[in-house]
Design a protein around this motif. Sequence first.
Motif, PDB file in Angstrom:
ATOM      1  N   ALA A  82       0.824  -1.204   0.000  1.00  0.00           N
ATOM      2  CA  ALA A  82       0.000   0.000   0.000  1.00  0.00           C
ATOM      3  C   ALA A  82       0.858   1.254   0.000  1.00  0.00           C
ATOM      4  O   ALA A  82       0.541   2.251  -0.664  1.00  0.00           O
ATOM      5  CB  ALA A  82      -0.928  -0.006   1.206  1.00  0.00           C
ATOM      6  N   SER A  83       1.964   1.218   0.741  1.00  0.00           N
ATOM      7  CA  SER A  83       2.855   2.374   0.816  1.00  0.00           C
ATOM      8  C   SER A  83       3.555   2.637  -0.518  1.00  0.00           C
ATOM      9  O   SER A  83       3.682   3.784  -0.957  1.00  0.00           O
ATOM     10  CB  SER A  83       3.903   2.153   1.912  1.00  0.00           C
ATOM     11  N   ASP A  84       3.986   1.568  -1.196  1.00  0.00           N
ATOM     12  CA  ASP A  84       4.697   1.710  -2.474  1.00  0.00           C
ATOM     13  C   ASP A  84       3.752   2.031  -3.630  1.00  0.00           C
ATOM     14  O   ASP A  84       4.174   2.527  -4.668  1.00  0.00           O
ATOM     15  CB  ASP A  84       5.471   0.429  -2.795  1.00  0.00           C
ATOM     16  N   GLY A  85       2.460   1.712  -3.456  1.00  0.00           N
ATOM     17  CA  GLY A  85       1.499   1.949  -4.531  1.00  0.00           C
ATOM     18  C   GLY A  85       1.341   0.726  -5.419  1.00  0.00           C
ATOM     19  O   GLY A  85       2.141  -0.218  -5.373  1.00  0.00           O
ATOM     20  N   LEU A  86       0.309   0.729  -6.243  1.00  0.00           N
ATOM     21  CA  LEU A  86      -0.041  -0.431  -7.059  1.00  0.00           C
ATOM     22  C   LEU A  86       0.553  -0.406  -8.470  1.00  0.00           C
ATOM     23  O   LEU A  86       0.415  -1.384  -9.200  1.00  0.00           O
ATOM     24  CB  LEU A  86      -1.569  -0.543  -7.158  1.00  0.00           C
ATOM     25  N   ASP A  87       1.196   0.663  -8.842  1.00  0.00           N
ATOM     26  CA  ASP A  87       1.706   0.791 -10.212  1.00  0.00           C
ATOM     27  C   ASP A  87       2.636  -0.347 -10.648  1.00  0.00           C
ATOM     28  O   ASP A  87       2.587  -0.763 -11.816  1.00  0.00           O
ATOM     29  CB  ASP A  87       2.421   2.131 -10.391  1.00  0.00           C
ATOM     30  N   PRO A  88       3.495  -0.883  -9.751  1.00  0.00           N
ATOM     31  CA  PRO A  88       4.393  -1.964 -10.202  1.00  0.00           C
ATOM     32  C   PRO A  88       3.669  -3.208 -10.701  1.00  0.00           C
ATOM     33  O   PRO A  88       4.267  -4.037 -11.386  1.00  0.00           O
ATOM     34  CB  PRO A  88       5.215  -2.281  -8.940  1.00  0.00           C
ATOM     35  N   TYR A  89       2.370  -3.353 -10.399  1.00  0.00           N
ATOM     36  CA  TYR A  89       1.649  -4.570 -10.751  1.00  0.00           C
ATOM     37  C   TYR A  89       0.760  -4.410 -11.977  1.00  0.00           C
ATOM     38  O   TYR A  89       0.143  -5.375 -12.418  1.00  0.00           O
ATOM     39  CB  TYR A  89       0.796  -5.025  -9.555  1.00  0.00           C
ATOM     40  N   ARG A  90       0.673  -3.196 -12.518  1.00  0.00           N
ATOM     41  CA  ARG A  90      -0.244  -2.945 -13.628  1.00  0.00           C
ATOM     42  C   ARG A  90       0.203  -3.618 -14.923  1.00  0.00           C
ATOM     43  O   ARG A  90      -0.622  -4.052 -15.723  1.00  0.00           O
ATOM     44  CB  ARG A  90      -0.398  -1.443 -13.866  1.00  0.00           C
ATOM     45  N   ALA A  91       1.492  -3.715 -15.121  1.00  0.00           N
ATOM     46  CA  ALA A  91       2.004  -4.233 -16.397  1.00  0.00           C
ATOM     47  C   ALA A  91       1.912  -5.753 -16.484  1.00  0.00           C
ATOM     48  O   ALA A  91       1.902  -6.312 -17.578  1.00  0.00           O
ATOM     49  CB  ALA A  91       3.453  -3.791 -16.594  1.00  0.00           C
ATOM     50  N   SER A  92       1.836  -6.431 -15.349  1.00  0.00           N
ATOM     51  CA  SER A  92       1.851  -7.891 -15.359  1.00  0.00           C
ATOM     52  C   SER A  92       1.020  -8.442 -14.211  1.00  0.00           C
ATOM     53  O   SER A  92       1.128  -7.970 -13.084  1.00  0.00           O
ATOM     54  CB  SER A  92       3.294  -8.404 -15.239  1.00  0.00           C
ATOM     55  N   LEU A  93       0.169  -9.406 -14.503  1.00  0.00           N
ATOM     56  CA  LEU A  93      -0.626 -10.084 -13.477  1.00  0.00           C
ATOM     57  C   LEU A  93      -1.488  -9.108 -12.680  1.00  0.00           C
ATOM     58  O   LEU A  93      -1.679  -9.275 -11.468  1.00  0.00           O
ATOM     59  CB  LEU A  93       0.291 -10.856 -12.517  1.00  0.00           C
ATOM     60  N   TRP A  94      -2.037  -8.099 -13.339  1.00  0.00           N
ATOM     61  CA  TRP A  94      -2.776  -7.044 -12.655  1.00  0.00           C
ATOM     62  C   TRP A  94      -3.979  -7.594 -11.894  1.00  0.00           C
ATOM     63  O   TRP A  94      -4.129  -7.352 -10.693  1.00  0.00           O
ATOM     64  CB  TRP A  94      -3.196  -5.988 -13.678  1.00  0.00           C
ATOM     65  N   LEU A  95      -4.850  -8.352 -12.575  1.00  0.00           N
ATOM     66  CA  LEU A  95      -6.037  -8.865 -11.901  1.00  0.00           C
ATOM     67  C   LEU A  95      -5.686  -9.918 -10.846  1.00  0.00           C
ATOM     68  O   LEU A  95      -6.337  -9.994  -9.800  1.00  0.00           O
ATOM     69  CB  LEU A  95      -7.014  -9.457 -12.915  1.00  0.00           C
TER      70      LEU A  95
END
Length: 296
Positions: A82-95
């Motif tokens: 939550a602190s780092d944010g969700l952007d690192p996961y958008r490009a791969s395995l998002w759902l």
Amino acid sequence: ADAEALAQRAHERSRLLTGRDASGIYGIQMFSVRREQGRLAELAPAIRVLAGGSAAWRPGLVSLLTELGMFEEAGRELARVASDGLDPYRASLWLASLSYLTEACAALGDETTAALLYPELAPYEGTNVTVGHGVACYGSADRPLGMLASTLGEWDRAERHFERALAHDRAMGARTWLAHTTYEYARMRLRRGQDAAAVLGEAERLASEIGLRALLARVRSLSAPRAVTGPPDGLSLREVQVLGLVARGLSNREIGAELFISEHTAANHVRSILRKTGCANRTEAASYAHRHGLTR
């Protein structure tokens, strides 16, 4: 067992083909199968290594820790996400990432992260949670949306999501996810103070028939009187953690450092605790924690 055999066969055949390595796909499928079998502990060392080398696997690690009952470590990892944010996961395995994080968030009662995840998952309402090009399907997206709404205490919205998820999963004949949806719906109804016997009974029947050992254990635990009581005065598990640190005399800044959350988030939790418990200040809250045995 059939799913495991098919995944293994597909992985073996993929080695005969040139092109992109399919090990990641196999890993996701086996993670899913092992989770349903209650055998995630077998993958724990590999998941830890993967999460250490790639942020994409951190949601899987959070899910793993939650499944194994390692709630304190899971809470720290979830707070870091939550602190780092969700952007690192958008490009791969998002759902998949949203799904794994939602499961941990609901189990831990993490309202802060639930508020972060809900708007990201909301656009998928009425659809399936599908990973990649058919790598894995986790059923109706309304189930995790219902779990998040329930964590936030938005009962009417949660009920609407669960009802839609039940209809969706039934229409597909997705018995695995129907079992999970009925369990989560029963869990929400119990938290709301409503009768859940019929829904919980269906969840137990389905989990038993299919062989979903991990889910069956959770269903039977939820059926036990002790499991239903939960923390007093509607406190979430995260608020219980914060309250315990308040009782130890920690400041909001120190609580934030301990739980890997911001000082502002810690302050919000403390305000919520004071409101729910009727305490006027931190001293009264500390006394409340000791009276209710929440200082461990």
